[in-house]
Enzyme design. Structure first.
Site, PDB file in Angstrom:
ATOM      1  N   CYS A 148      15.810   0.460  -5.647  1.00  0.00           N
ATOM      2  CA  CYS A 148      15.234   1.565  -6.433  1.00  0.00           C
ATOM      3  C   CYS A 148      16.164   1.961  -7.562  1.00  0.00           C
ATOM      4  CB  CYS A 148      14.919   2.743  -5.533  1.00  0.00           C
ATOM      5  SG  CYS A 148      16.117   2.989  -4.240  1.00  0.00           S
ATOM      6  N   SER A 208       6.140   2.878  -3.700  1.00  0.00           N
ATOM      7  CA  SER A 208       5.578   2.907  -5.054  1.00  0.00           C
ATOM      8  C   SER A 208       5.105   4.306  -5.437  1.00  0.00           C
ATOM      9  CB  SER A 208       4.384   1.950  -5.129  1.00  0.00           C
ATOM     10  OG  SER A 208       3.352   2.408  -4.278  1.00  0.00           O
ATOM     11  N   GLU A 221      10.295   9.174  -2.536  1.00  0.00           N
ATOM     12  CA  GLU A 221      11.183   8.566  -3.529  1.00  0.00           C
ATOM     13  C   GLU A 221      10.441   7.361  -4.081  1.00  0.00           C
ATOM     14  OE1 GLU A 221      14.864   6.493  -2.258  1.00  0.00           O
ATOM     15  OE2 GLU A 221      14.135   5.470  -4.036  1.00  0.00           O
ATOM     16  N   GLU A 265       8.690   1.539 -14.143  1.00  0.00           N
ATOM     17  CA  GLU A 265       9.492   0.595 -13.370  1.00  0.00           C
ATOM     18  C   GLU A 265       8.841  -0.791 -13.282  1.00  0.00           C
ATOM     19  OE1 GLU A 265       9.479   1.418  -9.095  1.00  0.00           O
ATOM     20  OE2 GLU A 265      11.592   0.884  -8.993  1.00  0.00           O
TER      21      GLU A 265
HETATM   22  P1  NAP Z   1       4.001   0.791  -1.168  1.00  0.00           P
HETATM   23  O1  NAP Z   1       2.860   0.005  -1.662  1.00  0.00           O
HETATM   24  O2  NAP Z   1       4.339   2.036  -1.851  1.00  0.00           O
HETATM   25  O3  NAP Z   1       3.747   1.058   0.382  1.00  0.00           O
HETATM   26  C1  NAP Z   1       4.609   1.880   1.129  1.00  0.00           C
HETATM   27  C2  NAP Z   1       3.850   2.519   2.278  1.00  0.00           C
HETATM   28  O4  NAP Z   1       2.810   3.337   1.754  1.00  0.00           O
HETATM   29  C3  NAP Z   1       3.212   1.512   3.190  1.00  0.00           C
HETATM   30  O5  NAP Z   1       3.429   1.951   4.511  1.00  0.00           O
HETATM   31  C4  NAP Z   1       1.750   1.573   2.838  1.00  0.00           C
HETATM   32  O6  NAP Z   1       0.991   1.413   3.993  1.00  0.00           O
HETATM   33  C5  NAP Z   1       1.561   2.996   2.340  1.00  0.00           C
HETATM   34  N1  NAP Z   1       0.521   3.039   1.298  1.00  0.00           N
HETATM   35  C6  NAP Z   1       0.352   2.202   0.278  1.00  0.00           C
HETATM   36  N2  NAP Z   1      -0.675   2.559  -0.490  1.00  0.00           N
HETATM   37  C7  NAP Z   1      -1.190   3.664   0.064  1.00  0.00           C
HETATM   38  C8  NAP Z   1      -2.265   4.531  -0.274  1.00  0.00           C
HETATM   39  N3  NAP Z   1      -3.021   4.330  -1.344  1.00  0.00           N
HETATM   40  N4  NAP Z   1      -2.514   5.587   0.512  1.00  0.00           N
HETATM   41  C9  NAP Z   1      -1.746   5.809   1.576  1.00  0.00           C
HETATM   42  N5  NAP Z   1      -0.714   5.029   1.954  1.00  0.00           N
HETATM   43  C10 NAP Z   1      -0.430   3.972   1.214  1.00  0.00           C
HETATM   44  O7  NAP Z   1       5.358  -0.007  -1.179  1.00  0.00           O
HETATM   45  P2  NAP Z   1       5.744  -1.522  -0.925  1.00  0.00           P
HETATM   46  O8  NAP Z   1       4.678  -2.233  -0.176  1.00  0.00           O
HETATM   47  O9  NAP Z   1       7.051  -1.510  -0.306  1.00  0.00           O
HETATM   48  O10 NAP Z   1       5.904  -2.150  -2.358  1.00  0.00           O
HETATM   49  C11 NAP Z   1       4.957  -2.060  -3.376  1.00  0.00           C
HETATM   50  C12 NAP Z   1       5.606  -1.567  -4.632  1.00  0.00           C
HETATM   51  O11 NAP Z   1       6.313  -0.362  -4.343  1.00  0.00           O
HETATM   52  C13 NAP Z   1       6.675  -2.465  -5.217  1.00  0.00           C
HETATM   53  O12 NAP Z   1       6.149  -3.478  -6.017  1.00  0.00           O
HETATM   54  C14 NAP Z   1       7.509  -1.483  -5.982  1.00  0.00           C
HETATM   55  O13 NAP Z   1       6.951  -1.253  -7.243  1.00  0.00           O
HETATM   56  C15 NAP Z   1       7.446  -0.228  -5.188  1.00  0.00           C
HETATM   57  N6  NAP Z   1       8.634   0.039  -4.356  1.00  0.00           N
HETATM   58  C16 NAP Z   1       9.553   0.915  -4.819  1.00  0.00           C
HETATM   59  C17 NAP Z   1      10.672   1.188  -4.064  1.00  0.00           C
HETATM   60  C18 NAP Z   1      11.680   2.170  -4.536  1.00  0.00           C
HETATM   61  O14 NAP Z   1      12.697   2.278  -3.876  1.00  0.00           O
HETATM   62  N7  NAP Z   1      11.467   2.884  -5.600  1.00  0.00           N
HETATM   63  C19 NAP Z   1      10.878   0.579  -2.843  1.00  0.00           C
HETATM   64  C20 NAP Z   1       9.921  -0.313  -2.377  1.00  0.00           C
HETATM   65  C21 NAP Z   1       8.808  -0.562  -3.148  1.00  0.00           C
HETATM   66  P3  NAP Z   1      -0.239   0.394   4.080  1.00  0.00           P
HETATM   67  O15 NAP Z   1       0.271  -0.934   3.651  1.00  0.00           O
HETATM   68  O16 NAP Z   1      -0.559   0.521   5.522  1.00  0.00           O
HETATM   69  O17 NAP Z   1      -1.306   0.936   3.194  1.00  0.00           O
END
Ligand code: NAP
Length: 551
Positions: free
Chosen positions: A321, A262, A285, A416
């Site tokens: 993505c 995200s 990304e 998005e």
């Molecule tokens: P995410 O929330 O971005 O998490 C990805 C990684 O980042 C996890 O390992 C998480 O670890 C860490 N993280 C999250 N928040 C953080 C923070 N505030 N500080 C430091 N590290 C942090 O991704 P997700 O769980 O896969 O999905 C959530 C959202 O991300 C989706 O709803 C979507 O919008 C987006 N996403 C986008 C793509 C893309 O390709 N563009 C792909 C997947 C997801 P922890 O859980 O240990 O905090």
């Protein structure tokens, strides 16, 4: 999924252990299994809502510190590995992952809700990607040598002998992505491109698929041992809280970060890295809406285009993505017809299982927020409505509609929506369509459907789009990202934090290397790629001319 409920987890963990227990739930710090923290990470099957066991130990700050220090110790010897040894190590990783067999696919499926067919394809993509990087290591093409030979008689000053090559950047942390538990996770493109350049890697496993992460990490550890490489070349730490991520990114010995997820998390990591005493690059990304522009001939071809758009935005339950999140055309009867056909397809779409409950909740929330904007109508949500219980991460497809004027005025519609939803944007003129292109933020892709003649006619808009994206597609769809030499999977912010780099394909390696220039070094002390005789037979730019010749 991320609750700390030790006793319950332990009970079920040991019950499970009696039947068949291969997963240990520990962090892999170099060659050591480590469990200093709480067994607090529990994956949940998103299709059933049931917890999966065992529980996994979240890495403590001291475990993170050990993993990065070990990586720092390994950095120099690993950087001096011969290309043959490094390539053989990568091939060994692929072989070890292959040996995990269907059990890996079964675990990945239960942790992600993705079907076995999809995961079989994703595993093949992952292994091919590893083999591609082995080929790149052997070929040495990534070194991009430049040689300016000395000009001792040049006036007014002689020119020294200057020779430029690329070297590994140092320890890299990779964040496994939730939406590709194999291809963008522990042994995904980030890890493999960093290893291929000769960098030790620490992976932060995504908490939605810790078992898959452990299995793949174990395969990589076996490859490290079989290749007699230093322990710190690879570690896996598990975490489900920002503390683990921030500990990693702010560790003074770390040199670069690869991330997919995200914008919120990517930006938090980028900011943390920038605040370090010695800032380091973060290749994140993140979000992308991947607009699809329909030129008049495409709008008129409603059935074909509606099916194509529908297939692309619902593929993998919209969790790519590159999912097309905007479909833009000039309003009128033809556009309404196309939107109507799209609505029918959405109405009949079955519900899909999303990767985990949190992503499903975020999807529902984002659809709700967008639908509430004045002027947005929800044309169709898939019916019959599934029972969206809180246990199962099911989601329905959605089609929203808005006029371009409203879209232009509402920034939240430019962001998005991760999941099976797309927004149809009707423009009152060609000029307004160009205004929409102009108002877009950075994106991974933009797609244009039309005829070659229309492409010429809309050349101004295409030029604007090119400036907004990393890949521009004609008469195709953005989902399906080839792993190859020419692929560019990147784009201006917020698609990524550095538009110059790709996270997919051969050139992904450039995120994890840096150039170094040797001045007036004797031939014998230069790396092979810079030696006069060109023993590796590389293409080099010598005195401004591309050549394979040595002397
Ligand atoms: P995410 O929330 O971005 O998490 C990805 C990684 O980042 C996890 O390992 C998480 O670890 C860490 N993280 C999250 N928040 C953080 C923070 N505030 N500080 C430091 N590290 C942090 O991704 P997700 O769980 O896969 O999905 C959530 C959202 O991300 C989706 O709803 C979507 O919008 C987006 N996403 C986008 C793509 C893309 O390709 N563009 C792909 C997947 C997801 P922890 O859980 O240990 O905090």
């Amino acid at each position: 999924m991320f609750r700390s409920w030790e006793s319950n987890v332990k009970m079920q963990y040991f019950a499970c252990r009696r039947e068949r227990m291969e997963l240990h739930g520990k962090n892999l710090i170099g060659g050591e299994l480590s469990a200093e923290g709480q067994r607090s990470i529990v994956a949940r099957n998103p299709a059933t809502g049931k917890d999966l066991f065992p529980g996994f130990f979240e890495a403590t700050s001291s475990e993170v510190d050990r993993a990065v220090r070990l990586a720092a110790d390994a950095a120099l010897p690993f950087s001096q590995c011969s290309p043959e040894k490094l390539a053989a190590f990568l091939i060994e990783i692929a072989d070890q992952i292959q040996r995990l067999g269907d059990e890996l696919l079964a675990r990945a499926s239960s942790e992600s809700g993705l079907g076995l067919d999809r995961l079989t394809g994703e595993r093949a993509r992952t292994l091919n990607q590893i083999r591609l990087f082995a080929e790149i290591v052997r070929s040495g093409s990534w070194l991009q040598p430049f040689i300016d030979r000395a000009l001792p008689d040049r006036k007014p000053l002689p020119r020294p002998d200057l020779r430029r090559t690329c070297i590994p950047i140092g320890p890299v942390v990779v964040f496994g992505a939730s939406n590709f538990p194999l291809a963008f996770s522990v042994a995904g493109g980030d890890t493999v491109s960093a290893l291929a350049a000769g960098n030790p890697v620490i992976v932060k496993g995504h908490p939605a698929h810790p078992g898959t992460s452990e299995m793949v990490a174990t395969a990589i550890r076996k490859a490290v041992e079989a290749s007699s490489l230093p322990d710190g070349v690879f570690s896996l730490v598990q975490g489900a809280s920002p503390r683990v991520s921030i500990d990693l990114v702010t560790h003074p010995d770390l040199r670069a970060v690869g991330f997919t997820g995200s914008e919120r998390a990517g930006r938090a990591l980028f900011d943390a890295a920038a605040r370090r005493a010695n800032p380091i690059p973060v290749y994140a990304e993140m979000g992308s809406v991947n607009p699809v522009f329909l030129l008049p001939s495409a709008v008129a071809d409603a059935e074909r285009i509606a099916r194509g758009v529908f297939g692309s935005f619902t593929l993998g339950v919209g969790q790519f993505c590159t999912k097309p999140g905007l479909v833009i055309g000039e309003s009128g009867a033809a556009f309404e017809g196309l939107r109507g056909r799209l609505a029918e397809l959405v109405r009949d779409a079955p519900a899909g299982t999303m990767l985990y409950g949190g992503i499903r909740d975020a999807f529902r929330q984002r659809v709700g927020e967008a639908a509430e904007v004045d002027g947005v109508t929800e044309v169709m949500a898939a019916v019959p409505a599934v029972v969206e219980t809180s246990d199962k991460a099911e989601a329905r497809a959605h089609l929203l509609s808005v006029d371009a004027g409203t879209w232009l005025e509402n920034q939240e519609l430019h962001e998005e929506i991760f999941g099976p939803a797309t927004v149809a944007v009707g423009c009152d003129s060609r000029a307004q369509m160009t205004a929409v292109a102009n108002a877009l933020e950075g994106n991974l892709t933009a797609t244009v459907h039309g005829t070659p003649e229309e492409l010429e006619e809309y050349a101004d808009m295409i030029a604007i789009l090119r400036g907004k994206v990393g890949r521009i597609i004609f008469n195709g769809y953005p989902t399906g990202v080839e792993v190859s030499y020419a692929m560019h999977h990147g784009g201006p912010y917020p698609a990524t934090t550095d538009a110059k780099y790709t996270s997919v394909g051969a050139t992904a390696i450039y995120r994890f290397v840096r150039p170094v220039c040797y001045q007036d070094f004797p031939d014998a002390s230069l790396p092979d790629e810079l030696k006069n005789a060109n023993p590796r037979g590389l293409w080099r730019v010598v005195d401004g001319r591309l050549t394979q010749e040595g002397w």
